[in-house]
Structures are given as C-alpha cells and as structure tokens.
Design a protein around this motif. Structure first.
Motif, PDB file in Angstrom:
ATOM      1  N   ARG A 133      46.631 -16.695  78.677  1.00  0.00           N
ATOM      2  CA  ARG A 133      45.549 -15.788  79.073  1.00  0.00           C
ATOM      3  C   ARG A 133      44.686 -16.406  80.166  1.00  0.00           C
ATOM      4  NH1 ARG A 133      40.713 -17.434  76.656  1.00  0.00           N
ATOM      5  NH2 ARG A 133      40.963 -18.830  74.887  1.00  0.00           N
ATOM      6  N   ASP A 168      36.866   0.889  78.411  1.00  0.00           N
ATOM      7  CA  ASP A 168      35.510   0.376  78.595  1.00  0.00           C
ATOM      8  C   ASP A 168      35.081   0.298  80.053  1.00  0.00           C
ATOM      9  OD1 ASP A 168      34.707   0.268  76.050  1.00  0.00           O
ATOM     10  OD2 ASP A 168      34.474  -1.906  75.925  1.00  0.00           O
ATOM     11  N   ASN A 169      36.003  -0.060  80.934  1.00  0.00           N
ATOM     12  CA  ASN A 169      35.622  -0.023  82.350  1.00  0.00           C
ATOM     13  C   ASN A 169      36.444   1.028  83.105  1.00  0.00           C
ATOM     14  OD1 ASN A 169      38.046  -1.401  82.462  1.00  0.00           O
ATOM     15  ND2 ASN A 169      37.390  -2.762  84.107  1.00  0.00           N
ATOM     16  N   TRP A 217      44.999  -8.951  77.035  1.00  0.00           N
ATOM     17  CA  TRP A 217      43.931  -9.591  77.813  1.00  0.00           C
ATOM     18  C   TRP A 217      43.679  -8.835  79.106  1.00  0.00           C
ATOM     19  CZ3 TRP A 217      40.715 -12.843  75.669  1.00  0.00           C
ATOM     20  CH2 TRP A 217      41.126 -13.512  74.514  1.00  0.00           C
ATOM     21  N   GLY A 226      41.783  -5.582  78.343  1.00  0.00           N
ATOM     22  CA  GLY A 226      40.369  -5.768  78.038  1.00  0.00           C
ATOM     23  C   GLY A 226      39.567  -6.333  79.186  1.00  0.00           C
ATOM     24  N   HIS A 227      40.252  -6.875  80.191  1.00  0.00           N
ATOM     25  CA  HIS A 227      39.561  -7.571  81.286  1.00  0.00           C
ATOM     26  C   HIS A 227      38.693  -6.594  82.083  1.00  0.00           C
ATOM     27  CE1 HIS A 227      38.673 -10.275  84.500  1.00  0.00           C
ATOM     28  NE2 HIS A 227      39.578 -11.175  84.144  1.00  0.00           N
ATOM     29  N   MET A 228      37.403  -6.919  82.193  1.00  0.00           N
ATOM     30  CA  MET A 228      36.474  -5.985  82.829  1.00  0.00           C
ATOM     31  C   MET A 228      36.586  -5.993  84.356  1.00  0.00           C
ATOM     32  SD  MET A 228      35.111  -4.531  80.285  1.00  0.00           S
ATOM     33  CE  MET A 228      33.495  -3.806  80.510  1.00  0.00           C
ATOM     34  N   ASP A 229      37.322  -6.936  84.922  1.00  0.00           N
ATOM     35  CA  ASP A 229      37.453  -6.977  86.384  1.00  0.00           C
ATOM     36  C   ASP A 229      38.846  -6.537  86.833  1.00  0.00           C
ATOM     37  OD1 ASP A 229      36.127  -7.310  88.775  1.00  0.00           O
ATOM     38  OD2 ASP A 229      36.815  -9.379  89.052  1.00  0.00           O
ATOM     39  N   ARG A 266      43.649 -14.960  83.760  1.00  0.00           N
ATOM     40  CA  ARG A 266      42.279 -14.940  84.284  1.00  0.00           C
ATOM     41  C   ARG A 266      42.247 -15.482  85.717  1.00  0.00           C
ATOM     42  NH1 ARG A 266      38.612 -19.428  81.736  1.00  0.00           N
ATOM     43  NH2 ARG A 266      40.021 -20.624  83.048  1.00  0.00           N
ATOM     44  N   GLY A 296      34.706 -11.245  73.570  1.00  0.00           N
ATOM     45  CA  GLY A 296      36.101 -11.656  73.469  1.00  0.00           C
ATOM     46  C   GLY A 296      36.949 -11.187  74.633  1.00  0.00           C
ATOM     47  N   ARG A 297      36.302 -10.611  75.641  1.00  0.00           N
ATOM     48  CA  ARG A 297      37.057 -10.135  76.808  1.00  0.00           C
ATOM     49  C   ARG A 297      36.529 -10.795  78.059  1.00  0.00           C
ATOM     50  NH1 ARG A 297      36.004  -3.863  75.992  1.00  0.00           N
ATOM     51  NH2 ARG A 297      36.847  -3.670  73.887  1.00  0.00           N
ATOM     52  N   TYR A 298      37.376 -10.902  79.056  1.00  0.00           N
ATOM     53  CA  TYR A 298      36.922 -11.440  80.335  1.00  0.00           C
ATOM     54  C   TYR A 298      36.024 -10.430  81.021  1.00  0.00           C
ATOM     55  CZ  TYR A 298      40.281 -15.173  79.763  1.00  0.00           C
ATOM     56  OH  TYR A 298      40.967 -16.257  79.291  1.00  0.00           O
ATOM     57  N   SER A 299      34.908 -10.923  81.556  1.00  0.00           N
ATOM     58  CA  SER A 299      33.973 -10.049  82.247  1.00  0.00           C
ATOM     59  C   SER A 299      34.250 -10.082  83.748  1.00  0.00           C
ATOM     60  CB  SER A 299      32.553 -10.504  81.943  1.00  0.00           C
ATOM     61  OG  SER A 299      31.637  -9.586  82.479  1.00  0.00           O
ATOM     62  N   GLY A 300      33.442  -9.343  84.488  1.00  0.00           N
ATOM     63  CA  GLY A 300      33.617  -9.323  85.937  1.00  0.00           C
ATOM     64  C   GLY A 300      32.277  -9.201  86.612  1.00  0.00           C
ATOM     65  N   PRO A 301      32.259  -9.408  87.933  1.00  0.00           N
ATOM     66  CA  PRO A 301      30.981  -9.386  88.653  1.00  0.00           C
ATOM     67  C   PRO A 301      30.276  -8.030  88.644  1.00  0.00           C
ATOM     68  CG  PRO A 301      32.840  -9.709  90.153  1.00  0.00           C
ATOM     69  CD  PRO A 301      33.377  -9.793  88.774  1.00  0.00           C
ATOM     70  N   ASP A 302      30.985  -6.962  88.201  1.00  0.00           N
ATOM     71  CA  ASP A 302      30.324  -5.661  88.113  1.00  0.00           C
ATOM     72  C   ASP A 302      29.343  -5.607  86.948  1.00  0.00           C
ATOM     73  OD1 ASP A 302      31.834  -4.852  90.198  1.00  0.00           O
ATOM     74  OD2 ASP A 302      33.224  -3.641  89.037  1.00  0.00           O
ATOM     75  N   TYR A 303      29.387  -6.592  86.053  1.00  0.00           N
ATOM     76  CA  TYR A 303      28.600  -6.520  84.818  1.00  0.00           C
ATOM     77  C   TYR A 303      27.470  -7.549  84.772  1.00  0.00           C
ATOM     78  CZ  TYR A 303      32.297  -3.367  83.984  1.00  0.00           C
ATOM     79  OH  TYR A 303      33.156  -2.309  84.139  1.00  0.00           O
ATOM     80  N   ALA A 312      40.970  -0.437  74.701  1.00  0.00           N
ATOM     81  CA  ALA A 312      40.011  -1.359  75.320  1.00  0.00           C
ATOM     82  C   ALA A 312      39.900  -1.091  76.820  1.00  0.00           C
ATOM     83  CB  ALA A 312      40.439  -2.799  75.079  1.00  0.00           C
TER      84      ALA A 312
END
Lengths: 281, 308
Positions: A46, A248-249, A219, A222-225, A50, B297-304, A245
């Motif tokens: 994972r 969410d974005n 992963w 769920g990854h927000m980017d 990333r 538990g999740r990867y974030s990003g610069p939008d947040y 998941a």
C-alpha cells in the motif's frame, strides 16, 4: 573466452519514471503456463501505491498541460519503441502459454490499438465535446477535461492487449495512471514499463505496480487523492465496502470491456465542463 | 585539520571549546536515527509535537496583511474541523507584517516571530541591522530571527560576528533571539559547529539552521551537528539553548526524524516549543494529512487541508 553467464532481469516496480523495488521488500513468483519459474517480481505494498499516486499527481498538471497534438506524438513514440521490442513482447506472451502465432497476433493488435488511441489525442475534444443550442444571448459549449489520477486494475486476459487497451484511454486525454497488475499480465506490464521509460512519456504519467490487485485496490478506492478507479481487471470478491469507500471523494468507478476500443472509453475518464459565454444581441 | 576555537560566553564563565566534527560518523549516525520507525499512538504523539513546535512561516515579497491574517488563523487552529489539533508555536513573518500578526494572534498563545537585521543576507550596516531589530521588537514581535554575519565569519573576523550578535541581543530586550547560521553557506560541519558555539557564546536563545532562501538547508546531519553543539555548550556552561531547523522540511516523516535526532541527542525535554522549533510552511499540511490518515485509515490528499 569464458562462457557467457546469462543475466536475468530483475522485475521491479515503475514509479515516477524510476524502477524501485517494493518498499516492503516483498516479491512473488511468476510462473509460466508449464509451471516453470519465470521471475521473482516485486510485490507492491500500500505504501508503494501511495508513492505511485503521489508521482501520478505531481505529473498530472504537466501532462494535461501539453497540447493534445503533443500528447498524441508522445503516445505514437511509445508505439515506435514497442515495435522495436516486438520479439520481447512476443516471448513474454509465449511464456504465459500462448501459441506462437497467437502471441504475434496479440502484439500486433496491441501496437495497433495504441496507435489508434494516440490518434484520438487531438480529436476527442471535437467528438466528445459539443456546442449546445441554447435560447438566449449565450454561446454555450461543453468540453472535456481529464479527471486527474486514475488507478487502473489491469485485466489478466488478454494480458498485453488488455493492459494497453485500459491504459491508453486513460492517459490520452491528460490523466495520469497507476496501473495495478498481477498474474499473467505481470511480465507484459514490466516490459511495457521499460518501453515507457525509454520513450518520451514523462515520469509519473504511467506508474506500474505488480503484485496482488486485490490487496492494492481497497487502498486505491479509499485514497482521497485518486479521482477514478478502473475496476475492469479487478478480481472477483472485492468487498462492497471497499467500492463504497470510493464515494467519499466522488471517484468515478469504471467497469468496461477488457479488450474493447472506443472513444467513449476515453470519455469514461473525462469531466465535462460547460461554459455559458455571453454574446451581444 | 582545523584547530578548535575557544569562545568566551558573553554571559560570563570560562572559555568553551569546540569539538571537531567527524563528518562520516555524523552522517552515519543521522542516517541511523532516520531509520527509526514510529507507528500508531507514538506517531500521533510525534505529529502533535511537530505541530506544537512549528514556526509557521511566510517570508515572501508578496506578503500582505490579508495573507498574514489567514496564516495566523491556520496557526491558531490548523485543522478547523478538529479541535484536538494543537496550535503551532509561532508565526514567522517580515517586520513589516508583525503588527498584522500580533493583532491576529492576540490572546491565543501563538507567538509572533519576526526575521530582522537585513534578513536574509544581513549585508547592511550594523546600525541599520540593529535598528531593524529594534523596529520589529517595537512592533510587538516576541521572537527575533537574525542571520549570522557570514561575511565576517568566513573572513575569519569572529570577533565582529560575535559582537554583532551581542548587539542584536541587546536590541531584542525581552524578545527571544534566534541566530540563523545559514549552514548551506558555511561550507563544512566544522564551520557550522564553530558558528554554533560562537552564536551561543554571544547570547543566542536559539540557534537556527537556515533562512530557507537557499538549498541544502535543514538536513538531518546538520541538525544533529547543531544539537551536539548545544549539548557540548550545555555541558560546559550549564546554559540551555534551543534549536530551530528551517528550510526544506516539507514532510511529516522528515519532521519526526528531526524529533528523533533532537530527542536522542539532547533528551526528550528538548521536544517542546520552548527549546525546539521547525520553521516551515508546507510541512503543516503534510502533518495534517498524516493525522487524517491515522483517523480514517485512508490516504488523504491536498484537497482536504486548507490552501496556503
């Protein structure tokens, strides 16, 4: 003269234009159809995902910022390099158990497919965009923009044609891709990575992770980017929560034909922007 | 081989000696400390400590009152949706922006640091530099970041470099004085060690790696080098001096490795904003994204995270 000792290739990941091993240090065995050991390939974790997303994100504005014509040229150059590596691709496919003629045919079709998509680079805006008939003093038009970073689960079958048929429509419009692959398409994917590294594709536009797709995809979802995930080559049994998941974005989840070709497959990874431009009466 | 240089602390006491630096061992030790793995609850604690030690910085020619005000809001409440996230230690701005910062952080516990003394080169007349410091203090700065006179230091005029820091300290009054060595310009670990001892002997409350205006800034070996200088100085004089790393610290991982280096070299009592700072701008967002990763538990990003 001493006998030549064969130098076997180390199969590594492809992230940001470089070939790192997995940060986890893990490998997995790739076997031929006959059960012979072909390679110990890097098994991405994972954290490799990333890093690959980070590389794809930083490459994305520059790639989308090129002219459509230039992106087409860059993709065409990839086809040129693939052409020169035809025998290597053929032997990689042969190793998966494909007959000689079938392997050659798949390589031919794969290169043709890539060139076909390269041609779309400076045409997709005209076909997928539009001028809208509106009432009122406005010029109204809709044009496509790349969605951003796309994680692609590469199909196992057909190994090479499926891989190229899913990557090309993602990157042709200016998206960048993180390709998760494993099983029969592993060696084809690593060979493709070498082609991309030695053509004009900027580092980070395509990143290749080999390993367990089923481990990496939750992963990615769920990854927000990450802006979109192509589940065409995803293994069965990906839990509903993992896919949920993605909401969410507001990721685009795409499931498509592993070996198909269509401008609408490019459209799957586009956002449509509509502009109302005032005009005088 | 350079000979060791002895400085007499301006606060009194006998001369302090400077230990020569073994560059290979220094880099090896820094590299070893940077392999330290920090997980789960320790990671969260390290991320919170990192935030509490940040000097949130904007040092651009384009800074405005509005930009400083929004920076201050972020300093006070780095993550608007999460009240458990602490405030940063200070905001760091140019003297012209100090009043705006003071007004914005009043009553919050966030300090205002100002660069002064003809930052970043320091190449103005001594009287002008002292006046610049006095001006920043007069505008309400709690902390003053000045640069070492590298021109004098590199020419061997250590007395002048020293005396100018003494004069700066006087001009600061009750404000804390941080002395920037600009390690990337000093050429060697030995020179940095010597400059560290000089600055501490002259009365610096903090020694700081860099201005952030040139590359090769707060590297891990360099921070280790300066931490060892602080330890040597404390051993010889009993005087406790703080350390500020600045320049090129962009990721949470870099930051917590700095915490490891300082904690292992000087002790965990150094891991608080009284004695340790990280000068940074983009670091804070990366730390917030790491905290979001721990939370969700999740990867974030610069939008947040908020846009700077």
């Amino acid at each position: 003269m001493a006998e030549h000792m064969p130098v076997d290739k180390t199969f590594k990941l492809f992230i940001g234009g470089a070939f790192p091993r997995s940060e986890s240090g893990r490998t997995f065995q790739v076997h031929s159809a006959d059960g012979d050991l072909l390679a110990n390939a890097a098994k991405a974790s994972r954290k490799d995902l990333r890093e690959a997303v980070k590389a794809a994100r930083s490459a994305q504005p520059g790639w989308a910022g090129r002219t459509a014509y230039n992106r087409g040229q860059v993709l065409y150059r990839v086809a040129e390099v693939m052409e020169s590596r035809r025998s290597e691709f053929t032997s990689v496919l042969r190793a998966t158990g494909m007959a000689a003629r079938a392997a050659r045919t798949e390589v031919d079709r794969s290169i043709d497919r890539w060139v076909w998509y390269a041609g779309w680079a400076d045409k997709l805006h005209h076909v997928l965009g539009t001028v809208n008939p509106v009432v009122g003093p406005y010029f109204n038009f809709t044009f496509p923009e790349p969605t951003g970073v796309v994680v692609v689960a590469a199909p196992d079958d057909p190994p090479l044609l499926g891989l190229l048929s899913r990557i090309a429509p993602v990157i042709v419009s200016g998206n960048t891709a993180v390709v998760a692959t494993g099983g029969p398409s592993t060696l084809a994917a690593v060979t493709l990575a070498e082609v991309l590294a030695t053509s004009d594709v900027p580092g980070g536009v395509v990143n290749v992770l080999t390993g367990e797709k089923g481990e990496l995809l939750p992963w990615a979802l769920g990854h927000m980017d990450v802006n979109s995930v192509d589940l065409t080559g995803a293994p069965d049994g990906l839990e509903n929560e993992a896919v949920a998941a993605a909401a969410d974005n507001v990721k685009r989840i795409v499931r498509s034909d592993p070996a198909g070709a269509s401008p609408y497959m490019i459209g799957d990874f586009l956002e449509m922007k509509t502009v109302w431009h005032p005009i005088g009466r | 081989m350079t000979t060791s240089t002895a400085f007499v602390p301006s606060t009194g006491g006998g001369p302090v000696s400077t230990t020569p630096v073994d560059a290979v061992s220094l880099e090896a030790r820094a590299a070893a400390l940077c392999t330290r793995s920090i997980k789960t609850t320790s990671k969260r604690a390290a991320l919170h400590t990192t935030i509490r030690c940040i000097d949130l910085t904007t040092l651009e020619g384009t800074d405005t009152a509005g930009k400083v005000a929004s920076l201050c809001q972020k300093a006070i409440r780095p993550s608007p949706g999460d009240p458990t996230i602490p405030s940063v230690a200070a905001v760091c701005v140019y003297p012209e922006m100090v009043e705006h910062a003071v007004a914005a952080v009043a009553g919050t516990g966030v300090a205002v640091a100002s660069v002064a003394g003809a930052f970043p080169a320091g190449m103005s007349a001594p009287a002008v530099r002292v006046a610049d410091i006095a001006d920043a203090v007069g505008r309400g700065a709690d902390e003053i970041d000045i640069v070492l006179n590298r021109s004098a230091f590199m020419a061997g005029d250590l007395g002048r470099a020293h005396d100018e820091i003494v004069a700066a300290k006087e001009a600061c009054g009750s404000a804390h004085l941080k002395v920037i060595l600009e390690t990337g310009e000093l050429g060697s670990y030995d020179q940095v060690r010597r400059a560290s001892m000089l600055a501490m002997a002259a009365g610096a409350d903090f020694i700081k790696t860099s201005t952030g205006k040139i590359p090769r800034a707060a590297t891990h070996p360099m921070v280790l080098n300066m931490a060892e200088a602080i330890r040597d100085y404390a051993d010889q004089t009993g005087v406790v001096v703080g350390l500020k790393g600045a320049g090129g610290i962009r990721t949470a991982k870099q930051a917590w490795h700095h915490l490891v280096i300082v904690g292992e070299t000087l002790g965990s009592e150094w891991l608080n904003p009284e004695l340790f700072r990280l000068g940074a701008s983009s670091l804070l967002n990366d730390v917030l994204m790491q905290i979001q990763k721990l939370d969700t538990g999740r990867y974030s990003g610069p939008d947040y995270v908020t846009v700077d």
